[in-house]
Each structure stands twice: as structure tokens, then as C-alpha cells.
Scaffold this active site. Structure first.
Site, PDB file in Angstrom:
ATOM      1  N   TYR A  18      40.162  65.581  45.228  1.00  0.00           N
ATOM      2  CA  TYR A  18      40.084  66.724  46.161  1.00  0.00           C
ATOM      3  C   TYR A  18      39.421  65.533  47.586  1.00  0.00           C
ATOM      4  CZ  TYR A  18      41.114  70.236  43.701  1.00  0.00           C
ATOM      5  OH  TYR A  18      41.745  71.425  42.749  1.00  0.00           O
ATOM      6  N   TYR A 155      42.207  81.256  41.123  1.00  0.00           N
ATOM      7  CA  TYR A 155      42.286  79.599  41.083  1.00  0.00           C
ATOM      8  C   TYR A 155      43.567  80.009  40.161  1.00  0.00           C
ATOM      9  CZ  TYR A 155      43.175  75.084  41.075  1.00  0.00           C
ATOM     10  OH  TYR A 155      43.740  73.591  40.779  1.00  0.00           O
ATOM     11  N   ASP A 256      45.201  84.309  33.428  1.00  0.00           N
ATOM     12  CA  ASP A 256      45.109  82.969  33.579  1.00  0.00           C
ATOM     13  C   ASP A 256      43.792  82.435  32.997  1.00  0.00           C
ATOM     14  OD1 ASP A 256      44.487  80.704  33.747  1.00  0.00           O
ATOM     15  OD2 ASP A 256      44.650  80.777  36.026  1.00  0.00           O
ATOM     16  N   LYS A 285      42.869  73.677  29.367  1.00  0.00           N
ATOM     17  CA  LYS A 285      41.356  73.078  28.748  1.00  0.00           C
ATOM     18  C   LYS A 285      41.184  72.441  28.053  1.00  0.00           C
ATOM     19  CE  LYS A 285      39.435  74.676  33.796  1.00  0.00           C
ATOM     20  NZ  LYS A 285      39.921  73.235  34.735  1.00  0.00           N
TER      21      LYS A 285
END
Ligand code: PMP
Length: 438
Positions: A18, A155, A256, A285
Site C-alpha cells: 500500500y 476485510y 474468515d 496467518k
């Protein structure tokens, strides 16, 4: 390599997350990392508050994980998964089956969180396209069910369909506009975690499903904790009500748990707070203890059966690095390490200490809210943070904290000591105070 040369190459040729490549922000070269410390190449040592975007749950350079990686690399670091299988994948699968609710038993190993989400979404589409009769509802399957519903401020990743279910305002919808699939967005539940549930919160989902369920393949949610979309903790009751509605309308439920899995919220998986078992779950993760990229999408039997009963029964996804043996071996070692540790006590103690430290900011002008759940501590400010100003302040204070938007948060490794955590929190509080004063 000379440090100045490294910096030159980085600045001129390498994209960071980003960021603009032509006008990059300050970037800190790292020489190594150990325990909860990141060692910068200039000799400074920072207490890590980010767990490298929430995945290094055991810290860095962990002997047990190093050993698992070395042992596996001596056998094979990779082999294709098409037509072949191996012990690291089977061993990891066995461990995951032992950790997850028993209904979730069909595992797809993918290569990143975003891809796990793409895989889950593809599963949902293929499930409905298959016209299979399903235990969730006889009328469940329909080929027109190609859209997804989700709540705002979520997200789910940066790939195309994952991005389409991220928050349409603080996500990337503005940039990619009409090239993104149009999805159904519901308001974020107002009922916070630990507070009474307001039944009004579920009304928008009720109306959406009664009008549009024939178009909707699945509802996708981050259970309990919305992470990168706003670090918001919401009521488990919402999940229970949503699960019931989805079942009634033949809409699959995808959780998620890429950020919440492996103990981060105080439970092994956040779904345990609500006692809800989704049709499909995504994990990533912390799966490898943050050693390398690996994720998994795990479906219930009826989803797998549904997909398999279609005229083309194969599930159509198969990445090059599927079930990478090196990553699987490290993931099994990470799970063993987690289970052998007092992780629940550690996460609880982290929560208690963070709350006590961060609460000292409660009445500070410019601070909107303090919240803590498990090993997640959040200071929400009234205004978005100026990263260029605050990042060097944190580094000078000896900590690695990387805020986004108006959120300054920490998610330390579970192995952080009381003293290290105090120093991390004190630095956070001190920097935020100084930042807000000037
Ligand atoms: N889902 C959630 C809830 C996440 O927090 C993230 C990463 N922050 C992702 C998906 C995407 O994972 P990755 O960055 O590994 O693609």
C-alpha cells in the site's frame, strides 16, 4: 550488502504494501528478529507489537519451528500436490481436524489468506451451481446464486473477489469501481462484544435474505473481530442469529478466521465465542506461526458433497504451491508448540495488562475509544493518524507499532513477557500522548 546500497535498491525498485513506488515513505531495514524483538540494520532493537501483521504468535526465530523447517527441507521443500501427497500435509490435516469443530472436515490448503477466501467463495458458487440437494435446505442450490453478502467494515484480502467483500468505503472499491463484482453490504452490527445484543442488528440481514436469498451464495464474515477494516469487536449473538437465518434461506455461511484463528481472541477460533459452526472456514496467518505463507479453507461434508455431485465434480482450484510440505511441516510444529504452551493464560494476561495500560489514555483529548479482546489492544483516535509523523516516534521509543486509519493497535506474540509488554504499552501510551499534544 552495504546498508546504503540496500536502501537504494529498495527505494528505487521494490514495492512495499500500500505505498507509492515513486514517493515511498520511510522504510526500516531489518537485520534479524528474535523472540519479540525486531533488530534494525542500524543496530536498534524494537519490541514488536504487530506480530508481523498478526501471524508470529510464538515470536521470531523459534527453535522448534526452525528445527521443523530444517528437517523438512532436507527431505523436500516442495512437490506438486496434483496426483501426489505427503506426510506433512496429512499430519497437518490431522491436527486441524482435532482443533476445528468436527463438522469442518474437508481441507483445501492454499497459499495465502486472500486465496483461502477466493477458494471459499468459489466453493460456495460451485456448491450452488451443482444443483445438489443439501442438508441445509432442499431448495438451497440454485445456479443463480452468485453473489455474496457481508457486513460493512470487513476485510477479507486484496485479491479480486476477496476485495469485493471488503468494506466498500474504506476498502478499495473506489479505486477499482465497476470492475469489482457488486455484492450486498449490511450495516456493521452495533452490539459490541461483551454488551447486550440489540435484536435490531439482525433486521437488515433478515430483509436482505427474504428479498434476495435466491441470488446469494454465501454470507462471509470475520467472526467477532473485524480486523483490518476497523478493529471492531461485535456480539456473538449476531453470529448465532445470522447462522440461523442463513440456514433458513439456504445461504452458506463462511467464517474468515484468518486473523482470529489460533488463539488471538482468547479462544482457539473466534467461532467458539458464539458456538456457531460455519459451512466453510478460512484460516491462515498464525497457521505457520508466521514462518511462511500457508492458508486453508475447510468445508463441511455437505458442501463437499454438493460440489462433488455436480456434472463436473472437481473443485476447480489448484495452486502451484498447494500444501507446500515445508509450510505444512512448520504449521504442524507451530500447532504442537501452541498446544503445549499455556496459551490461554498468556492471552488472558496480555489482555488484562493491555487494558490496564491503554485505559490510561481513555480521557485523553483526541482518543475516541479503548478496546481490548484477547491479545488485541486498540486505541481508536478521533482523526486518522499521520503515519509519516508517528512511525518514527514509535521507532525512537523502541517499539514496532504500525497504525492504520485512526487506529493505533497492538497484537503482540503470545510469548511476550510481562516486562516487555509493559514497555510496549508504555511506549504506545507515551507516543500517542505526545502525538496528540502537538
Ligand atoms: N482475511 C482477513 C480477516 C485478514 O485479516 C487478512 C489479512 N490481513 C486476509 C484475509 C488476507 O490474508 P493475506 O494477506 O494472507 O492474503
Amino acid at each position: 550488502m552495504e546498508l546504503s546500497h540496500l536502501k537504494d535498491i529498495d527505494r528505487n525498485h521494490i514495492w512495499h504494501p500500500y505505498t507509492s513506488i515513486t514517493n515511498p515513505p520511510i522504510i526500516y531495514p531489518v537485520s534479524h528478529a528474535e523472540g519479540v524483538y525486531i533488530h534494525l540494520a542500524d543496530g536498534r532493537k524494537l519490541i514488536d507489537g504487530m506480530s508481523s501483521w498478526w501471524c508470529t504468535i510464538h515470536g521470531y526465530n523459534v527453535p522448534q519451528l526452525n528445527e521443523a523447517a530444517c528437517k523438512q527441507i532436507d527431505k523436500m521443500s516442495h512437490v506438486m500436490f496434483g496426483g501426489l501427497t505427503h506426510e506433512p500435509a496429512a499430519q497437518l490435516a490431522e491436527r486441524l481436524l482435532g482443533l476445528l469443530p468436527m463438522q469442518l472436515n474437508k481441507i483445501f490448503f492454499a497459499d495465502s489468506g486472500s486465496i483461502a477466501v477466493e477458494v471459499a467463495m468459489k466453493m460456495a458458487i460451485q456448491f450452488h451451481a451443482a444443483h445438489a440437494s443439501s442438508p441445509i435446505s432442499e431448495a438451497a442450490s440454485a445456479p443463480s446464486r452468485t453473489k455474496f453478502a457481508t457486513i460493512r467494515s470487513g476485510y477479507h484480502g486484496d485479491t479480486w473477489h476477496a476485495m469485493s467483500v471488503c468494506d466498500p468505503v474504506n476498502g478499495m472499491h473506489g479505486l477499482f469501481g465497476s470492475s469489482l463484482p457488486v455484492q450486498f453490504f449490511l450495516p456493521q452490527p452495533k452490539s459490541r462484544f461483551g454488551h447486550e445484543f440489540d435484536p435490531h442488528d439482525i433486521e437488515p440481514l433478515k430483509s436482505l435474505l427474504s428479498e434476495h436469498s435466491h441470488e446469494i451464495a454465501a454470507l462471509i464474515l470475520e467472526p467477532i473481530v473485524q480486523g483490518a477494516g476497523g478493529m471492531y469487536f461485535y456480539s456473538p449473538e449476531y453470529l448465532r442469529a445470522a447462522a440461523t437465518l442463513c440456514k433458513e434461506h439456504g445461504v452458506l455461511l463462511i467464517f474468515d478466521e484468518i486473523a482470529t484463528g489460533f488463539g488471538r481472541t482468547g479462544r482457539m477460533f473466534a467461532l467458539e465465542h458464539a458456538q456457531v459452526v460455519p459451512d466453510i472456514i478460512c484460516i491462515g496467518k498464525g497457521l505457520t506461526g508466521g514462518y511462511m505463507t500457508l492458508s486453508a479453507t475447510i468445508a463441511q461434508e455437505h458442501v463437499a458433497q454438493g460440489i462433488s455431485q455436480s456434472p463436473s465434480p472437481a473443485f476447480m482450484h489448484g495452486p502451484t504451491f498447494m500444501a507446500n510440505p515445508l509450510a505444512c511441516a512448520v504449521a504442524s510444529a507451530s500447532i504442537d508448540l501452541l498446544l503445549a504452551s499455556p496459551w490461554q493464560d498468556r492471552v488472558h494476561n496480555i489482555a488484562v495488562a493491555m487494558l490496564s495500560h491503554l485505559s490510561t489514555l481513555s480521557n485523553t483529548k483526541g482518543v475516541a475509544c479503548i478496546r481490548v479482546l484477547g491479545a488485541i489492544g486498540v486505541v481508536e483516535l478521533d482523526e486518522p493518524v499521520d503515519m509519516q509523523r508517528i512511525q518514527p516516534m514509535f521507532v525512537d521509543a523502541g517499539v514496532w507499532i504500525r497504525p492504520f486509519g485512526n487506529l493505533v493497535y497492538i497484537m503482540p506474540a503470545y510469548v511476550i513477557t510481562e516486562d516487555e509488554l509493559s514497555r510496549l504499552c508504555e511506549a504506545l501510551v507515551g507516543v500517542v500522548r505526545e502525538y496528540l499534544q502537538n
